[in-house]
Design a protein around this motif. Sequence first.
Motif, PDB file in Angstrom:
ATOM      1  N   ALA A   1       0.824  -1.212   0.000  1.00  0.00           N
ATOM      2  CA  ALA A   1       0.000   0.000   0.000  1.00  0.00           C
ATOM      3  C   ALA A   1       0.856   1.259   0.000  1.00  0.00           C
ATOM      4  O   ALA A   1       1.997   1.240   0.422  1.00  0.00           O
ATOM      5  N   ARG A   2       0.296   2.319  -0.545  1.00  0.00           N
ATOM      6  CA  ARG A   2       0.985   3.615  -0.516  1.00  0.00           C
ATOM      7  C   ARG A   2       0.021   4.667  -0.009  1.00  0.00           C
ATOM      8  O   ARG A   2      -1.169   4.610  -0.278  1.00  0.00           O
ATOM      9  N   PHE A   3       0.485   5.606   0.734  1.00  0.00           N
ATOM     10  CA  PHE A   3      -0.398   6.719   1.105  1.00  0.00           C
ATOM     11  C   PHE A   3       0.355   8.037   1.082  1.00  0.00           C
ATOM     12  O   PHE A   3       1.589   8.070   1.125  1.00  0.00           O
ATOM     13  N   GLU A   4      -0.475   9.099   0.967  1.00  0.00           N
ATOM     14  CA  GLU A   4       0.090  10.435   0.782  1.00  0.00           C
ATOM     15  C   GLU A   4       0.202  11.134   2.138  1.00  0.00           C
ATOM     16  O   GLU A   4      -0.760  11.218   2.880  1.00  0.00           O
ATOM     17  N   VAL A   5       1.388  11.608   2.457  1.00  0.00           N
ATOM     18  CA  VAL A   5       1.556  12.415   3.661  1.00  0.00           C
ATOM     19  C   VAL A   5       2.319  13.675   3.265  1.00  0.00           C
ATOM     20  O   VAL A   5       3.440  13.593   2.749  1.00  0.00           O
ATOM     21  N   LEU A   6       1.696  14.839   3.460  1.00  0.00           N
ATOM     22  CA  LEU A   6       2.347  16.120   3.139  1.00  0.00           C
ATOM     23  C   LEU A   6       2.892  16.135   1.714  1.00  0.00           C
ATOM     24  O   LEU A   6       3.992  16.602   1.472  1.00  0.00           O
ATOM     25  N   GLY A   7       2.146  15.534   0.803  1.00  0.00           N
ATOM     26  CA  GLY A   7       2.559  15.561  -0.587  1.00  0.00           C
ATOM     27  C   GLY A   7       3.577  14.507  -0.944  1.00  0.00           C
ATOM     28  O   GLY A   7       3.971  14.381  -2.098  1.00  0.00           O
ATOM     29  N   ALA A   8       4.046  13.723   0.033  1.00  0.00           N
ATOM     30  CA  ALA A   8       4.996  12.665  -0.284  1.00  0.00           C
ATOM     31  C   ALA A   8       4.254  11.344  -0.378  1.00  0.00           C
ATOM     32  O   ALA A   8       3.330  11.093   0.390  1.00  0.00           O
ATOM     33  N   SER A   9       4.666  10.530  -1.339  1.00  0.00           N
ATOM     34  CA  SER A   9       4.054   9.221  -1.487  1.00  0.00           C
ATOM     35  C   SER A   9       4.898   8.218  -0.694  1.00  0.00           C
ATOM     36  O   SER A   9       6.058   7.991  -1.001  1.00  0.00           O
ATOM     37  N   ILE A  10       4.271   7.652   0.335  1.00  0.00           N
ATOM     38  CA  ILE A  10       5.021   6.792   1.240  1.00  0.00           C
ATOM     39  C   ILE A  10       4.532   5.357   1.132  1.00  0.00           C
ATOM     40  O   ILE A  10       3.324   5.082   1.252  1.00  0.00           O
ATOM     41  N   GLY A  11       5.448   4.425   0.895  1.00  0.00           N
ATOM     42  CA  GLY A  11       5.073   3.026   0.806  1.00  0.00           C
ATOM     43  C   GLY A  11       5.035   2.413   2.189  1.00  0.00           C
ATOM     44  O   GLY A  11       5.860   2.723   3.047  1.00  0.00           O
ATOM     45  N   ALA A  12       4.042   1.524   2.407  1.00  0.00           N
ATOM     46  CA  ALA A  12       3.903   0.898   3.722  1.00  0.00           C
ATOM     47  C   ALA A  12       5.150   0.078   4.068  1.00  0.00           C
ATOM     48  O   ALA A  12       5.584   0.038   5.211  1.00  0.00           O
TER      49      ALA A  12
END
Lengths: 286, 331
Positions: A126-137
């Motif tokens: 999964a990936r989610f957006e935090v402060l415009g950054a795409s972060i992979g789980a």
Amino acid sequence: MLTNLFDGVAYGMLLFVIACGLSVTLGLMNLINLAHGAFAMAGGYITVLLVNGWGVPFFAALPIAFVASALIGLLLERTLYIHVYRKSPLDQVLFSIGLVFMAMSGVAYMIGSQQQFIKLPEFLGARFEVLGASIGAYRLLIVVVCGLLAAALQFIIARTRFGSQLRAAVDDPVVARGLGINVDLVFAATFAVGSGLAGLGGALGAEILGLDPTFPLKYMVYFLIVVAVGGSAGMMGPLVAALLLGIADVSGKYYLPQFGSFIIYVLMIVVLLWRPQGLFSRAGGR
Amino acid sequence: MSSRAENIAAATKALHGVSRIRPAEIVFWLAAVAAFFFLPDQYLLLNEVMITGLFALSLDLVLGYGGIVSLGHAAFFGFGCYVAGLLTKYGVADPLLGLVIVAVMTGLLGLLTSFLVLRGSDLTRIMVTLSVGVLLSEIGNRLAWLTGGADGLQGVAPDLLLGRWEFDIFGKVAYAYTLAVTFVLFVIARRFVFSPFGWSVRAVKENALRTSAIGIPVNRRLIVVYSLAAAIAGIAGALLAQTTQFVSLDVLAFHRSADLLLILIIGGTGYLYGGLVGALLFKLVQDAIANLTPEYWEFWIGLILVSIVMIGRERIVGLPAFLLKRLRGVA
């Protein structure tokens, strides 16, 4: 930009967990162990076999990889490394290169020389957006696990009885023995934990670092850089060094692909010339 | 005062005794020449062994005499290889002229990098030499437009040797050429290590602090020996490029530096012949193992390395002398 930074941090954290054992054996005990990456490779392959072959859950395989690599490390320390501590640097180099060659062809012989991929649990993709950054789980997991490990290590070395025994044994083995510290036991335990952590790092990072029989050689310089730049003053030096290295390598390859890994090797040479004892050396350390 | 003169005379005599040419040395070189006449189907192999031996001789100067543990000596070998290959390909196809240019250029590279190995402990030196080696290998890989990258540098066709002999596919001219160049360089290296300068280099290895206390500039000694060794390694690389007429990235690879250490350790350090003897033994062992398990011969090389350290280098090197002593004692 932030995505790259985060990937670099995850990469650096991995390098730290793999290399922190080396920073003790090489940085503190002065044992030139070029075969450290072989323990990381062992952890990676054990995880591959467990997860892909036997269907063991990924999170159950990680502790097993840690324990198994630690046991391999302990076995080798008791049988082989113990004779090498007091030998000359040249002997240590020859010995550990020999181990690297044996590990590489041994793995190629038993498992094959193709790259291995671990079947990760679905939700780690999964990936989610935090402060415009795409972060992979997956990378988030690495950062969290490795961050916790780093904190625990720092605590053990700086605050516990074992930590002070280790520091004493490293600073002056003779006096430490005189004070009733079982120096051999401390060294063996340290070596085993260091190998275990390398194995855990190898298992966690198989997906990012890539796992094939050339692993120990491919990353040898990286681990050495972490130790050389980080120096031997506790765990913070190697951690900062590993993070810098991870960020520099990831963003270097992203923004200046034509230079590849140049920057890193040049950086290492410059740092070693500027401060041969590392950036974070401590007074009285060897 | 007379005792001082006597001491000097005794020391001079002892030094002359050490440096005199031994019968075994003459036999060694005669055997190398004899191989040219009696092993015509082994020229390619002999050529390779001789080049590796020359390369190991260069490491012996650095390690056995200068006391610098280097894990990146292939940098000079590979650099010489590429310079020779590129020279031949783009204009300067005369082999001997090529060798001279290569020697100067690798010598300069050695001079530049020698400043990196002056500081720090053995560990720092190992890591710095290792990094320089990896760096050069990476450069060779990146400059694919120049070096051919992973495909290797092709179309290296040197001119006739001395305007008379063509490099044939059987390696006859190649072996003779390599043997002659190796011999000349060997004589130079021998002259060098037995000169007062060479003795002062050995003193640096034994104890750098005391050596500097008696007024020998330690760093300058190391710079000279490192640059000279680099030039010799470069020439060895150039010989490989010219005689095989091909250069691949493999000449810069890390395993070449590691193998070289093994070769020198098998042959023994600090008596000049170690590299040549080790190269021969290594080739024989490598071939024997490769026949058994072609893919996994590195495992056995690793096992040999580990065993050597476990048994102890002194004991292995001392074994022939020990056996000889026992034999004589019995007889």
